[in-house]
Design an enzyme around this catalytic site. Structure first.
Site, PDB file in Angstrom:
ATOM      1  N   GLY A 185       0.811  -1.204   0.000  1.00 33.37           N
ATOM      2  CA  GLY A 185       0.000   0.000   0.000  1.00 33.37           C
ATOM      3  C   GLY A 185       0.849   1.260   0.000  1.00 33.37           C
ATOM      4  O   GLY A 185       1.277   1.704   1.068  1.00 33.37           O
ATOM      5  N   SER A 215      -0.409   7.444   1.680  1.00 33.52           N
ATOM      6  CA  SER A 215       0.343   8.427   2.462  1.00 33.52           C
ATOM      7  C   SER A 215       1.075   7.780   3.633  1.00 33.52           C
ATOM      8  O   SER A 215       2.272   8.021   3.841  1.00 33.52           O
ATOM      9  CB  SER A 215      -0.586   9.537   2.946  1.00 33.52           C
ATOM     10  OG  SER A 215      -1.646   9.014   3.728  1.00 33.52           O
ATOM     11  N   HIS A 262      -0.803  -1.384  -6.938  1.00 30.20           N
ATOM     12  CA  HIS A 262      -1.356  -1.902  -8.186  1.00 30.20           C
ATOM     13  C   HIS A 262      -1.409  -0.865  -9.301  1.00 30.20           C
ATOM     14  O   HIS A 262      -1.738  -1.188 -10.444  1.00 30.20           O
ATOM     15  CB  HIS A 262      -2.764  -2.466  -7.951  1.00 30.20           C
ATOM     16  CG  HIS A 262      -3.772  -1.431  -7.581  1.00 30.20           C
ATOM     17  ND1 HIS A 262      -3.897  -0.935  -6.306  1.00 30.20           N
ATOM     18  CD2 HIS A 262      -4.704  -0.788  -8.332  1.00 30.20           C
ATOM     19  CE1 HIS A 262      -4.865  -0.040  -6.270  1.00 30.20           C
ATOM     20  NE2 HIS A 262      -5.364   0.082  -7.478  1.00 30.20           N
ATOM     21  N   LYS A 303      -6.318   1.195  10.018  1.00 30.35           N
ATOM     22  CA  LYS A 303      -7.217   1.443  11.148  1.00 30.35           C
ATOM     23  C   LYS A 303      -8.662   1.329  10.678  1.00 30.35           C
ATOM     24  O   LYS A 303      -9.117   2.162   9.885  1.00 30.35           O
ATOM     25  CB  LYS A 303      -6.957   2.830  11.737  1.00 30.35           C
ATOM     26  CG  LYS A 303      -5.552   2.991  12.309  1.00 30.35           C
ATOM     27  CD  LYS A 303      -5.271   4.431  12.721  1.00 30.35           C
ATOM     28  CE  LYS A 303      -3.854   4.577  13.269  1.00 30.35           C
ATOM     29  NZ  LYS A 303      -3.529   5.981  13.624  1.00 30.35           N
ATOM     30  N   SER A 320      -0.507   9.904  14.633  1.00 32.03           N
ATOM     31  CA  SER A 320       0.489  10.075  13.577  1.00 32.03           C
ATOM     32  C   SER A 320      -0.148  10.606  12.303  1.00 32.03           C
ATOM     33  O   SER A 320      -1.025   9.965  11.726  1.00 32.03           O
ATOM     34  CB  SER A 320       1.166   8.731  13.284  1.00 32.03           C
ATOM     35  OG  SER A 320       0.187   7.705  13.119  1.00 32.03           O
ATOM     36  N   LYS A 341     -11.649   5.860  16.753  1.00 36.48           N
ATOM     37  CA  LYS A 341     -11.375   7.297  16.876  1.00 36.48           C
ATOM     38  C   LYS A 341     -11.708   8.019  15.581  1.00 36.48           C
ATOM     39  O   LYS A 341     -11.996   9.231  15.586  1.00 36.48           O
ATOM     40  CB  LYS A 341      -9.936   7.547  17.305  1.00 36.48           C
ATOM     41  CG  LYS A 341      -8.863   6.919  16.422  1.00 36.48           C
ATOM     42  CD  LYS A 341      -8.461   7.780  15.259  1.00 36.48           C
ATOM     43  CE  LYS A 341      -7.502   7.030  14.343  1.00 36.48           C
ATOM     44  NZ  LYS A 341      -7.055   7.827  13.191  1.00 36.48           N
ATOM     45  N   ASN A 373     -10.608  12.292   8.041  1.00 40.06           N
ATOM     46  CA  ASN A 373     -11.889  12.072   8.721  1.00 40.06           C
ATOM     47  C   ASN A 373     -12.441  13.388   9.271  1.00 40.06           C
ATOM     48  O   ASN A 373     -13.627  13.681   9.147  1.00 40.06           O
ATOM     49  CB  ASN A 373     -11.713  11.044   9.842  1.00 40.06           C
ATOM     50  CG  ASN A 373     -11.369   9.670   9.307  1.00 40.06           C
ATOM     51  OD1 ASN A 373     -12.211   8.977   8.764  1.00 40.06           O
ATOM     52  ND2 ASN A 373     -10.111   9.275   9.432  1.00 40.06           N
TER      53      ASN A 373
END
Length: 338
Positions: free
Chosen positions: A10, A13, A34, A108, A141, A194, A259
């Protein structure tokens, strides 16, 4: 620590930021993705402009589209893919992996529909003889800060403490430090849930509410995160640590947080479809809201903030009506757990 070969799945970022940390520590870092254009850019230009406009990556970081090639002789695999594709990517890894490795993840969320934690998915899909106990890397982070070597402290969690300590040694340096933990349930649920509260904090900011409201949603949000996590078997003390309150603060108060930005746009009156299109990145808090709401219903856990955000996102309930409902709920004691 002896030089390791690390394959990061992945090149988003956070995956890219962690690749730079590991490269700074002298390890051989491979990024798998990919999109051939992105892989070519990383290898030839040593940039990842989609996520970092003004950052040049180390020239020793190599990117791949061929998963088998990326996994050849690797010592450890770090999953940093969106929650919804974690199971699929784990299945692909199992098909081509031919030797035992350490398995870590730094994503997450909760899997849609099954509501499973990511370590559980990896345990199910990667046979025991090919992996270690899963290591979870999570905490407060922003990739935008870690990539420029800003001071960052996070958590490495595994049921096997020695595996957590491996991650500590792997990542830690003068600007990036990990603390070990054995409460995988607590660390994973804190990291996933969160994001919901961050959406809510963004909504309040978008509506023009101030610091009082911010403090309220972060504090009461932490209470309901803890309530659900403890019901699932977590240690409540985990939520007062880096992966709990630390991650909630950094995600629920910063414009770096996608988010929070998604919530802010909702509060400003934008529709969800246009927000997701303009963001260009996965907003984990949206799908996690559904998973957590359904899980709370299943387990009988009181989560009024999560319920309110769920109603706004998935039932088109007016935001101010949902807020009014939360403000007029039955009175509770602050430390009440039911």
């Amino acid at each position: 620590m002896q030089k390791q070969i690390i394959t990061i799945l992945g090149p988003g970022s956070w995956g890219t930021a962690l690749a730079q940390v590991l490269d700074d520590n002298g390890h051989e870092v491979r990024l798998w993705g990919h999109l051939s254009e992105q892989v070519q850019e990383i290898n030839q230009e040593h940039t990842n402009q989609r996520y970092f406009k003004d950052v040049r990556l180390s020239e020793t970081i190599q990117a791949y589209t061929d998963l088998k090639q990326a996994l050849t002789n690797t010592d450890a695999i770090l999953f940093v893919v969106p929650t919804k594709v974690t199971r699929l990517v784990a299945q692909q890894v199992t098909q081509v992996l031919n030797h035992p490795v350490r398995v870590l993840h730094a994503s997450k969320g909760l899997e849609p529909n099954s509501h499973q934690r990511l370590s559980t998915i990896l345990e199910e899909e990667i046979p025991e003889h090919l992996r270690s106990d899963i290591i979870v890397v999570s905490g407060p982070s922003h990739a935008e800060e870690a990539i420029v070597r800003d001071i960052t402290l996070i958590t490495a969690a595994s049921k096997d403490l020695e595996q957590a300590r491996y991650a500590q040694e792997l990542f830690s340096n003068a600007y990036f430090r990990l603390y070990s933990n054995t409460d995988v349930i607590g660390v994973e649920t804190a990291g996933a849930l969160k994001n919901i509260i961050a959406v809510g904090a963004g909504i309040l900011a978008g509506l023009g509410y101030g610091d009082n409201a911010k403090a309220a949603i972060i504090t009461r949000g932490l209470a309901e995160i803890t309530r659900l996590g403890v019901r699932m078997g977590a240690d409540p003390l985990t939520y007062s640590g880096l992966s709990g309150v630390g991650d909630l603060i950094v995600t629920g108060t910063s414009k770096h947080s996608r988010n929070w930005r998604a919530g802010y746009a909702l509060g400003q009156g934008q529709d969800l479809e246009s927000i997701e299109a303009s963001m260009g990145m996965v907003i984990e808090g949206l799908s996690t809201t559904r998973a957590a709401y359904e899980l709370a219903q299943e387990l009988g856990v009181y989560m009024p903030i999560t319920q309110g955000i769920y109603q706004v996102i998935y039932e088109n309930r007016p935001i101010k009506e949902a807020i009014q409902d939360m403000m007029t709920n039955e009175f509770k004691e602050e430390n009440e757990w039911s």
